[in-house]
Design a protein around this motif. Structure first.
Motif, mmCIF file in Angstrom:
data_model
loop_
_atom_site.group_PDB
_atom_site.id
_atom_site.type_symbol
_atom_site.label_atom_id
_atom_site.label_comp_id
_atom_site.label_asym_id
_atom_site.label_seq_id
_atom_site.Cartn_x
_atom_site.Cartn_y
_atom_site.Cartn_z
ATOM 1 N N UNK A 169 -30.723 51.725 12.521
ATOM 2 C CA UNK A 169 -31.445 51.083 13.619
ATOM 3 C C UNK A 169 -31.899 52.157 14.598
ATOM 4 N N UNK A 170 -32.978 51.866 15.304
ATOM 5 C CA UNK A 170 -33.461 52.713 16.386
ATOM 6 C C UNK A 170 -33.550 51.838 17.629
ATOM 7 N N UNK A 171 -32.962 52.314 18.730
ATOM 8 C CA UNK A 171 -32.929 51.583 19.995
ATOM 9 C C UNK A 171 -33.509 52.451 21.098
ATOM 10 N N UNK A 172 -34.134 51.805 22.089
ATOM 11 C CA UNK A 172 -34.554 52.576 23.257
ATOM 12 C C UNK A 172 -33.414 52.594 24.272
ATOM 13 N N UNK A 173 -33.653 53.239 25.405
ATOM 14 C CA UNK A 173 -32.584 53.439 26.393
ATOM 15 C C UNK A 173 -32.091 52.144 27.039
ATOM 16 N N UNK A 174 -32.849 51.063 26.908
ATOM 17 C CA UNK A 174 -32.394 49.782 27.452
ATOM 18 C C UNK A 174 -31.725 48.915 26.386
ATOM 19 N N UNK A 175 -31.625 49.448 25.148
ATOM 20 C CA UNK A 175 -31.007 48.698 24.059
ATOM 21 C C UNK A 175 -31.989 47.855 23.267
ATOM 22 N N UNK A 176 -33.280 47.989 23.569
ATOM 23 C CA UNK A 176 -34.299 47.229 22.848
ATOM 24 C C UNK A 176 -34.420 47.778 21.433
ATOM 25 N N UNK A 177 -34.418 46.883 20.469
ATOM 26 C CA UNK A 177 -34.537 47.263 19.064
ATOM 27 C C UNK A 177 -35.956 47.727 18.772
ATOM 28 N N UNK A 178 -36.092 48.973 18.345
ATOM 29 C CA UNK A 178 -37.400 49.510 17.985
ATOM 30 C C UNK A 178 -37.671 49.327 16.497
ATOM 31 N N UNK A 225 -35.407 48.564 12.364
ATOM 32 C CA UNK A 225 -34.227 48.645 11.505
ATOM 33 C C UNK A 225 -34.685 48.677 10.066
ATOM 34 N N UNK A 226 -33.910 49.360 9.236
ATOM 35 C CA UNK A 226 -34.309 49.519 7.843
ATOM 36 C C UNK A 226 -33.103 49.916 7.011
ATOM 37 N N UNK A 227 -33.116 49.543 5.741
ATOM 38 C CA UNK A 227 -32.036 49.873 4.820
ATOM 39 C C UNK A 227 -32.521 50.932 3.831
ATOM 40 N N UNK A 228 -31.634 51.881 3.511
ATOM 41 C CA UNK A 228 -31.957 52.986 2.617
ATOM 42 C C UNK A 228 -30.878 53.104 1.556
ATOM 43 N N UNK A 229 -31.232 53.572 0.356
ATOM 44 C CA UNK A 229 -30.219 53.800 -0.667
ATOM 45 C C UNK A 229 -29.317 54.973 -0.269
ATOM 46 N N UNK A 287 -32.269 61.356 -1.887
ATOM 47 C CA UNK A 287 -33.612 60.980 -1.407
ATOM 48 C C UNK A 287 -33.560 59.891 -0.328
ATOM 49 N N UNK A 288 -32.583 58.975 -0.430
ATOM 50 C CA UNK A 288 -32.424 57.933 0.585
ATOM 51 C C UNK A 288 -32.052 58.521 1.935
ATOM 52 N N UNK A 289 -31.158 59.523 1.939
ATOM 53 C CA UNK A 289 -30.773 60.183 3.191
ATOM 54 C C UNK A 289 -31.984 60.864 3.825
ATOM 55 N N UNK A 290 -32.796 61.524 2.993
ATOM 56 C CA UNK A 290 -33.992 62.194 3.509
ATOM 57 C C UNK A 290 -34.971 61.178 4.097
ATOM 58 N N UNK A 291 -35.126 60.045 3.439
ATOM 59 C CA UNK A 291 -36.017 58.991 3.944
ATOM 60 C C UNK A 291 -35.503 58.424 5.258
ATOM 61 N N UNK A 292 -34.193 58.214 5.340
ATOM 62 C CA UNK A 292 -33.581 57.688 6.561
ATOM 63 C C UNK A 292 -33.836 58.635 7.726
ATOM 64 N N UNK A 293 -33.586 59.916 7.510
ATOM 65 C CA UNK A 293 -33.791 60.892 8.575
ATOM 66 C C UNK A 293 -35.258 60.960 8.993
#
Length: 68
Positions: free
Chosen positions: A36-45, A47-51, A55-61
């Motif tokens: 997940x990626x959140x901004x400083x107020x906790x707003x969800x920017x 979310x995504x699932x990766x294997x 290659x999944x770790x590289x995609x996540x990063x």
């Protein structure tokens, strides 16, 4: 839960940039990782699932870095 926090600018008025902190969190599992990626107020920017593979770790990063 590991996190990455980097400032990300956002427009408030034409021509004015104010930094926004973006935090990434990852819920790890055997076969997949959910990020997940959140901004400083906790707003969800986003979310995504990766294997849970190299290659999944590289995609996540890369996905998290896309937020700032």
């Amino acid at each position: 839960m590991p996190t990455m926090t980097q400032p990300q600018p956002t427009l408030t008025r034409p021509g004015e940039l104010i930094p926004v902190l973006v935090t990434g969190g990852v819920d790890t599992h055997r076969d997949t990782h959910t990020a997940v990626a959140l901004d400083q107020t906790g707003r969800l920017l986003g979310h995504r699932q990766f294997p849970a593979t190299a290659p999944g770790y590289a995609s996540l990063l890369g996905w998290l870095r896309g937020f700032g």
